[in-house]
Write an enzyme that holds these catalytic residues in place. Sequence first.
Site, PDB file in Angstrom:
ATOM      1  N   HIS A  93       0.827  -1.209   0.000  1.00 33.03           N
ATOM      2  CA  HIS A  93       0.000   0.000   0.000  1.00 33.03           C
ATOM      3  C   HIS A  93       0.864   1.263   0.000  1.00 33.03           C
ATOM      4  O   HIS A  93       0.613   2.212   0.735  1.00 33.03           O
ATOM      5  CB  HIS A  93      -0.982  -0.010   1.178  1.00 33.03           C
ATOM      6  CG  HIS A  93      -2.127  -0.941   0.966  1.00 33.03           C
ATOM      7  ND1 HIS A  93      -2.990  -1.338   1.956  1.00 33.03           N
ATOM      8  CD2 HIS A  93      -2.558  -1.582  -0.152  1.00 33.03           C
ATOM      9  CE1 HIS A  93      -3.890  -2.174   1.452  1.00 33.03           C
ATOM     10  NE2 HIS A  93      -3.648  -2.335   0.179  1.00 33.03           N
ATOM     11  N   ASP A 105      -0.936   1.188  -9.488  1.00 34.15           N
ATOM     12  CA  ASP A 105      -2.244   0.677  -9.046  1.00 34.15           C
ATOM     13  C   ASP A 105      -3.135   1.898  -8.898  1.00 34.15           C
ATOM     14  O   ASP A 105      -2.975   2.694  -7.971  1.00 34.15           O
ATOM     15  CB  ASP A 105      -2.080  -0.071  -7.711  1.00 34.15           C
ATOM     16  CG  ASP A 105      -3.383  -0.714  -7.224  1.00 34.15           C
ATOM     17  OD1 ASP A 105      -4.453  -0.386  -7.765  1.00 34.15           O
ATOM     18  OD2 ASP A 105      -3.309  -1.540  -6.289  1.00 34.15           O
ATOM     19  N   HIS A 164      -1.092 -11.768  -0.467  1.00 32.63           N
ATOM     20  CA  HIS A 164      -2.496 -11.317  -0.401  1.00 32.63           C
ATOM     21  C   HIS A 164      -3.386 -12.247  -1.198  1.00 32.63           C
ATOM     22  O   HIS A 164      -2.915 -13.133  -1.911  1.00 32.63           O
ATOM     23  CB  HIS A 164      -2.624  -9.865  -0.894  1.00 32.63           C
ATOM     24  CG  HIS A 164      -2.049  -9.621  -2.265  1.00 32.63           C
ATOM     25  ND1 HIS A 164      -2.692  -9.972  -3.418  1.00 32.63           N
ATOM     26  CD2 HIS A 164      -0.874  -9.053  -2.663  1.00 32.63           C
ATOM     27  CE1 HIS A 164      -1.966  -9.624  -4.467  1.00 32.63           C
ATOM     28  NE2 HIS A 164      -0.852  -9.071  -4.040  1.00 32.63           N
ATOM     29  N   HIS A 179     -13.141  -1.908  -1.913  1.00 31.87           N
ATOM     30  CA  HIS A 179     -13.233  -3.225  -1.284  1.00 31.87           C
ATOM     31  C   HIS A 179     -14.705  -3.379  -0.886  1.00 31.87           C
ATOM     32  O   HIS A 179     -15.099  -3.067   0.229  1.00 31.87           O
ATOM     33  CB  HIS A 179     -12.297  -3.331  -0.077  1.00 31.87           C
ATOM     34  CG  HIS A 179     -10.854  -3.209  -0.464  1.00 31.87           C
ATOM     35  ND1 HIS A 179      -9.863  -2.841   0.406  1.00 31.87           N
ATOM     36  CD2 HIS A 179     -10.231  -3.411  -1.649  1.00 31.87           C
ATOM     37  CE1 HIS A 179      -8.697  -2.830  -0.232  1.00 31.87           C
ATOM     38  NE2 HIS A 179      -8.899  -3.167  -1.473  1.00 31.87           N
ATOM     39  N   TYR A 227       6.307 -10.366  -4.996  1.00 31.16           N
ATOM     40  CA  TYR A 227       7.114  -9.266  -4.446  1.00 31.16           C
ATOM     41  C   TYR A 227       8.359  -9.848  -3.793  1.00 31.16           C
ATOM     42  O   TYR A 227       8.257 -10.697  -2.905  1.00 31.16           O
ATOM     43  CB  TYR A 227       6.294  -8.486  -3.416  1.00 31.16           C
ATOM     44  CG  TYR A 227       4.874  -8.203  -3.889  1.00 31.16           C
ATOM     45  CD1 TYR A 227       4.582  -7.080  -4.662  1.00 31.16           C
ATOM     46  CD2 TYR A 227       3.833  -9.096  -3.607  1.00 31.16           C
ATOM     47  CE1 TYR A 227       3.287  -6.852  -5.120  1.00 31.16           C
ATOM     48  CE2 TYR A 227       2.548  -8.880  -4.061  1.00 31.16           C
ATOM     49  CZ  TYR A 227       2.270  -7.756  -4.816  1.00 31.16           C
ATOM     50  OH  TYR A 227       0.999  -7.535  -5.278  1.00 31.16           O
ATOM     51  N   GLU A 260      -3.641  -6.382 -12.260  1.00 31.50           N
ATOM     52  CA  GLU A 260      -4.988  -6.408 -11.672  1.00 31.50           C
ATOM     53  C   GLU A 260      -6.050  -6.010 -12.683  1.00 31.50           C
ATOM     54  O   GLU A 260      -5.997  -4.924 -13.261  1.00 31.50           O
ATOM     55  CB  GLU A 260      -5.037  -5.428 -10.485  1.00 31.50           C
ATOM     56  CG  GLU A 260      -6.404  -5.310  -9.841  1.00 31.50           C
ATOM     57  CD  GLU A 260      -6.402  -4.433  -8.589  1.00 31.50           C
ATOM     58  OE1 GLU A 260      -5.575  -3.498  -8.507  1.00 31.50           O
ATOM     59  OE2 GLU A 260      -7.233  -4.675  -7.700  1.00 31.50           O
TER      60      GLU A 260
HETATM   61  N1  GLY Z   1      -5.865  -0.768  -4.819  1.00 30.87           N
HETATM   62  C1  GLY Z   1      -6.179  -1.545  -3.696  1.00 30.87           C
HETATM   63  C2  GLY Z   1      -6.334  -2.942  -4.048  1.00 30.87           C
HETATM   64  O1  GLY Z   1      -5.914  -3.361  -5.103  1.00 30.87           O
HETATM   65  O2  GLY Z   1      -6.952  -3.690  -3.347  1.00 30.87           O
HETATM   66 MN    MN Z   2      -7.679  -4.416  -5.728  1.00 25.81          MN
HETATM   67 MN    MN Z   3      -5.585  -2.135  -6.832  1.00 23.70          MN
END
Ligand code: GLY
Ligand code: MN
Ligand code: MN
Length: 443
Positions: A246, A263, A353, A364, A391, A411
Amino acid sequence: MNPKDSNHRSRSVFERRRAAVFERLGAGVMVLPAAPIQYRSRDTEIPYRPDSELYYVTGATEPGTVAVLVGGTSPSFQLFVRDRDSEAELWSGPRLGAVGAAERFGADETHPVSELAFRVPQLLKTADRIHFRLGRGDEVESLVRNALVQARARGPRTGTGPRGLTDPGEILDELRLRKDAHEIQCLRAAAALSIEGHLAGVAELKAGAGEWRVEASVNAAFRRGGGTGPGYGTIVGSGPNACVLHYVANSRVMEKGDLVLLDAGAELGMYQGDVTRTYPVDGVFSGRQRAVYEVVERARAAAVEAVAPGASLAEIHGSAVRVVVEGLVSMGVLKGDLEELVATDAHRPWFPHQTSHWLGLDVHDPGDCARDGSPRLLEPGMTFTVEPGLYFPADSEEGAAAFAGIGVRVEDDVVVTEDGHDNLTRALPTAPDDIEALVRSLR
Ligand code: GLY
Ligand code: MN
Ligand code: MN
């Protein structure tokens, strides 16, 4: 309908949602207050973000609003809004007031919020259960608490009154999990604007330039395209910062040979995009960067491919994990039997994650991934991210040392359809050759 303008959404969208809430509310009453105004630097207002639940059910976006949904045989939608106030409106803009709000939101009754303390106790008295989220510590919470205290004292004599408190998420999270056609249209638009932001950011990739320049360009594109801005702090992680999940300082100067993990997602008409790509700053992956990138990209592709009705987020994560573990073995980072490595979550030091989270009005978005001990099965309309990553922090050791300082995440935003899935962010390339070509063509 213009998804950029939340004020002109058809009232029927919200009426349908309220009907679904009333169906599940029984004789309960749901109380949904607006998000509080927040401040920074003593007395400066942070740009206001309306509460997602209140918005979902009513379309209301004004601070100070409280919606009360009274269930029962003749359900009633009551809305409390701030009074008109010419002095306050001079400083912070027009308010709808009770008359304006009645026209706009189609409530059965609309009242000034100054009447909350008088009216809400009456409404709560008839409920068998109150659906309200604790933790606000404000007037609305004390009205709810008092209603429960009163019912506990008097209920045994009258046989009426609320005896229980339930989080509104019990009903709303379930509804919000399944996006309707209108929401998918909004999410598609937010995804498209997120891609515009990425393209604007890529144009700023340059060794010797600050990460902040990329951030500025991305966020400007979000505003230029009519969005509120970024839905979360834009992450521009160059070099070792790509390994900070983050990272939002965006304060490093990019160096030759860096990877830059971007991101960034736009908020548009209350809906969110959430998109990550990892770009080589010079438009060329090094051999080791490409080795890591290819594993993550294969994991993303396998996970997206697994998205279909009847699958689960756990299975989708499992598809990504298997590819990542295979990759870590072929890179010499992990050794041993593949099945055993998969079963023991051997990937976790480098992929710490989950692969997915729900996406909607919130980045989220709420909703249980499992219910009653079983994974939730995906249904058309469910929308979520697919975001595997690898990572290798600077102090990585042994087999991982060769990759120290490399961080990669890719993503996408995906919606489940009747016969599979729709990848809302597929227009932004992911294949390593295409990523290189994109960087070279834009910067
Ligand atoms: N940008 C926050 C996440 O990917 O969860
Ligand atoms: Mn996300
Ligand atoms: Mn993200």
